[in-house]
Scaffold this motif. Sequence first.
Motif, PDB file in Angstrom:
ATOM      1  N   ARG A  24       1.010  -1.213  -0.016  1.00  0.00           N
ATOM      2  CA  ARG A  24       0.017  -0.030  -0.002  1.00  0.00           C
ATOM      3  C   ARG A  24       0.898   1.071   0.419  1.00  0.00           C
ATOM      4  O   ARG A  24       1.911   0.742   0.680  1.00  0.00           O
ATOM      5  CB  ARG A  24      -0.531  -0.250   1.196  1.00  0.00           C
ATOM      6  N   ARG A  25       0.441   2.349  -0.882  1.00  0.00           N
ATOM      7  CA  ARG A  25       1.262   3.644  -0.864  1.00  0.00           C
ATOM      8  C   ARG A  25       1.305   4.470   0.472  1.00  0.00           C
ATOM      9  O   ARG A  25       0.287   3.877   1.256  1.00  0.00           O
ATOM     10  CB  ARG A  25       1.124   4.882  -1.589  1.00  0.00           C
ATOM     11  N   GLU A  26       2.404   4.461   0.735  1.00  0.00           N
ATOM     12  CA  GLU A  26       2.561   6.284   1.770  1.00  0.00           C
ATOM     13  C   GLU A  26       1.623   6.932   1.918  1.00  0.00           C
ATOM     14  O   GLU A  26       1.462   7.339   0.865  1.00  0.00           O
ATOM     15  CB  GLU A  26       4.334   6.227   2.652  1.00  0.00           C
ATOM     16  N   PRO A  27       0.782   7.494   3.397  1.00  0.00           N
ATOM     17  CA  PRO A  27      -0.112   8.594   2.226  1.00  0.00           C
ATOM     18  C   PRO A  27       0.343   9.466   2.481  1.00  0.00           C
ATOM     19  O   PRO A  27       1.057   9.792   3.482  1.00  0.00           O
ATOM     20  CB  PRO A  27      -0.480   8.665   4.139  1.00  0.00           C
ATOM     21  N   GLY A  28      -0.080  10.369   1.031  1.00  0.00           N
ATOM     22  CA  GLY A  28      -0.326  11.629   0.646  1.00  0.00           C
ATOM     23  C   GLY A  28      -1.089  13.143   2.262  1.00  0.00           C
ATOM     24  O   GLY A  28      -1.535  12.381   2.957  1.00  0.00           O
ATOM     25  N   PRO A  29      -0.229  13.932   1.117  1.00  0.00           N
ATOM     26  CA  PRO A  29      -1.083  14.818   2.157  1.00  0.00           C
ATOM     27  C   PRO A  29      -2.198  14.937   2.923  1.00  0.00           C
ATOM     28  O   PRO A  29      -2.705  15.186   4.025  1.00  0.00           O
ATOM     29  CB  PRO A  29      -0.386  16.071   1.919  1.00  0.00           C
ATOM     30  N   THR A  30      -2.968  14.110   1.695  1.00  0.00           N
ATOM     31  CA  THR A  30      -4.747  14.177   1.839  1.00  0.00           C
ATOM     32  C   THR A  30      -5.007  13.141   2.042  1.00  0.00           C
ATOM     33  O   THR A  30      -6.151  12.490   2.493  1.00  0.00           O
ATOM     34  CB  THR A  30      -6.080  15.395   1.724  1.00  0.00           C
ATOM     35  N   GLU A  31      -4.261  11.949   2.634  1.00  0.00           N
ATOM     36  CA  GLU A  31      -4.728  10.558   2.575  1.00  0.00           C
ATOM     37  C   GLU A  31      -4.598   9.731   3.544  1.00  0.00           C
ATOM     38  O   GLU A  31      -3.903  10.855   4.952  1.00  0.00           O
ATOM     39  CB  GLU A  31      -4.152   9.436   1.164  1.00  0.00           C
ATOM     40  N   VAL A  32      -5.764   9.410   4.460  1.00  0.00           N
ATOM     41  CA  VAL A  32      -5.826   8.176   5.801  1.00  0.00           C
ATOM     42  C   VAL A  32      -4.978   7.406   5.493  1.00  0.00           C
ATOM     43  O   VAL A  32      -5.499   5.584   3.937  1.00  0.00           O
ATOM     44  CB  VAL A  32      -6.890   8.003   6.356  1.00  0.00           C
ATOM     45  N   GLY A  74      -1.771  11.613   6.750  1.00  0.00           N
ATOM     46  CA  GLY A  74      -1.682  12.534   5.924  1.00  0.00           C
ATOM     47  C   GLY A  74      -1.335  14.188   6.261  1.00  0.00           C
ATOM     48  O   GLY A  74      -1.800  14.358   7.408  1.00  0.00           O
ATOM     49  N   SER A  75      -0.350  14.622   6.352  1.00  0.00           N
ATOM     50  CA  SER A  75      -0.069  16.429   6.937  1.00  0.00           C
ATOM     51  C   SER A  75      -1.193  16.944   6.451  1.00  0.00           C
ATOM     52  O   SER A  75      -1.218  18.213   7.332  1.00  0.00           O
ATOM     53  CB  SER A  75       1.305  16.494   6.274  1.00  0.00           C
ATOM     54  N   GLU A  76      -2.231  17.168   5.898  1.00  0.00           N
ATOM     55  CA  GLU A  76      -2.882  17.486   6.283  1.00  0.00           C
ATOM     56  C   GLU A  76      -4.295  17.201   5.996  1.00  0.00           C
ATOM     57  O   GLU A  76      -5.093  18.466   5.927  1.00  0.00           O
ATOM     58  CB  GLU A  76      -2.886  18.837   4.268  1.00  0.00           C
ATOM     59  N   VAL A  77      -4.460  15.986   6.513  1.00  0.00           N
ATOM     60  CA  VAL A  77      -5.762  15.652   6.741  1.00  0.00           C
ATOM     61  C   VAL A  77      -6.595  16.192   8.152  1.00  0.00           C
ATOM     62  O   VAL A  77      -5.799  16.631   9.210  1.00  0.00           O
ATOM     63  CB  VAL A  77      -5.999  14.094   7.267  1.00  0.00           C
ATOM     64  N   THR A  78      -8.057  16.745   7.799  1.00  0.00           N
ATOM     65  CA  THR A  78      -8.449  17.432   9.152  1.00  0.00           C
ATOM     66  C   THR A  78      -9.945  16.745   9.716  1.00  0.00           C
ATOM     67  O   THR A  78     -10.207  16.419  10.280  1.00  0.00           O
ATOM     68  CB  THR A  78      -8.585  18.487   8.898  1.00  0.00           C
ATOM     69  N   LYS A  79     -10.334  15.591   8.840  1.00  0.00           N
ATOM     70  CA  LYS A  79     -11.008  14.866   9.426  1.00  0.00           C
ATOM     71  C   LYS A  79     -11.230  14.148  10.171  1.00  0.00           C
ATOM     72  O   LYS A  79     -11.907  13.446  10.811  1.00  0.00           O
ATOM     73  CB  LYS A  79     -12.427  13.473   7.602  1.00  0.00           C
ATOM     74  N   TRP A  80      -9.836  13.215   9.475  1.00  0.00           N
ATOM     75  CA  TRP A  80      -9.618  12.090  10.868  1.00  0.00           C
ATOM     76  C   TRP A  80      -8.363  12.235  11.528  1.00  0.00           C
ATOM     77  O   TRP A  80      -7.140  13.163  11.549  1.00  0.00           O
ATOM     78  CB  TRP A  80      -9.183  10.785   9.900  1.00  0.00           C
ATOM     79  N   LYS A  81      -8.749  11.576  12.764  1.00  0.00           N
ATOM     80  CA  LYS A  81      -7.482  10.942  13.325  1.00  0.00           C
ATOM     81  C   LYS A  81      -6.702   9.501  14.312  1.00  0.00           C
ATOM     82  O   LYS A  81      -7.795   9.083  13.456  1.00  0.00           O
ATOM     83  CB  LYS A  81      -7.210  11.933  14.645  1.00  0.00           C
ATOM     84  N   THR A 139      -5.044   2.163   2.254  1.00  0.00           N
ATOM     85  CA  THR A 139      -4.579   3.408   1.315  1.00  0.00           C
ATOM     86  C   THR A 139      -5.987   4.765   1.232  1.00  0.00           C
ATOM     87  O   THR A 139      -5.572   4.185  -0.665  1.00  0.00           O
ATOM     88  CB  THR A 139      -3.395   3.997   1.317  1.00  0.00           C
ATOM     89  N   VAL A 140      -6.487   5.824   1.762  1.00  0.00           N
ATOM     90  CA  VAL A 140      -8.066   6.273   1.021  1.00  0.00           C
ATOM     91  C   VAL A 140      -7.496   8.025   1.367  1.00  0.00           C
ATOM     92  O   VAL A 140      -6.757   8.514   1.839  1.00  0.00           O
ATOM     93  CB  VAL A 140      -8.777   5.420   1.634  1.00  0.00           C
ATOM     94  N   GLU A 141      -8.038   8.511   0.169  1.00  0.00           N
ATOM     95  CA  GLU A 141      -8.161   9.566   0.661  1.00  0.00           C
ATOM     96  C   GLU A 141      -9.114   9.697   1.559  1.00  0.00           C
ATOM     97  O   GLU A 141     -10.028   9.216   1.729  1.00  0.00           O
ATOM     98  CB  GLU A 141      -8.994  10.009  -1.012  1.00  0.00           C
TER      99      GLU A 141
END
Length: 356
Positions: A24-32, A74-81, A139-141
């Motif tokens: 699986r890809r490493e999460p990008g800025p807006t991915e989990v 990801g570094s810009e994720v706001t919806k999830w922790k 890994t998902v947006e």
Amino acid sequence: MVPKVLAYATNSATGPFEKTVIERREPGPTEVFFEVKYAGICHSDIHTARGEWGPVSYPLVPGHELAGIVTQVGSEVTKWKVGDKVGVGCFVDSCGECEFCKGGQEQFCTSSEKPTVWTYGSQGRDGKVTDGGYSQGITVEENYCCRIPDEIPFEAAAPLMCAGITLYSPLTRWGAGPGKKVAIVGMGGLGHMGVQIAAALGADTSVISQTMSKKDDGLKFGAKHYYALSELDELKKQRGTFDLIVTTVSAEMDIDLLISLLKTGGALVDVGLPEHPSTIRLGALCGGNKILAGSNIGGIAETQEMLDFCAEHGLAPQIEMITGEEITEAYDKVVASKVRYRYVIDTSSFGSVDEA
């Protein structure tokens, strides 16, 4: 570091499912990235894996009913922790800009450059074919995950991501509720959720099944009436009485018979996707201003609405838990209608990557 996870894949339309390791890809800025804890087996997984809906790229890791725990953001994720319980359904990406994406129907994305990316067997944004939920992580947006309410048993939540929304969407769209007479055709993985949802919406709910063998279950799920195609004389007494019929079966059906059961202006909605073409007499529609329609899952917002509705009303699928090694056998049992009512794969049964 790209996460490696265990998964179960099939290498041909007739081959068994075997354990494998996928990346699986490493999460990008807006991915989990979330650990998949449970994955439901949908009949459409079987149609796809067995090549019944067209060409397939093998090896195939199916699964579009996922429930898991977020472990990386990801570094810009706001919806999830980290630690959040999330679900993913049939798709994991779309353009986000077309009229359908903006209208909450991402499954119908019209972009030629960034169309809907299905959870498995589709080309993802990294150019690779997507692998589905029969795996220990994905890994998902962030915008394509849904929150799983605590009120829903976690082990039973995964099937709601397809079976739940597939029935919730047409039932709400076509007005199931108090004063409406609704029939659900088929009492399998989809149908048993349809009965629960229709009843919770307040509709006078009936089941139309092949036989009477599941009558007790149908009534337990909230149906007030139960009819069998094997007892046609009783079913035909219901001609012209239903406001809405939703058919969930993937086998060939007598569409004209179902249309005859509708009131003037009633709607027959198909979500079952039989392998072969169906035929109807158009006069059966015109004679009563009746509607024949289809429905295809639901968008992200509607899926979250469905999850919240199920949590509020105490709805959940009835499941049978299986291991990864039982997937091949489970497929045959689903086709033979021997599951009540949804198989869910416990991914902890896969072991660990270090042991593979």
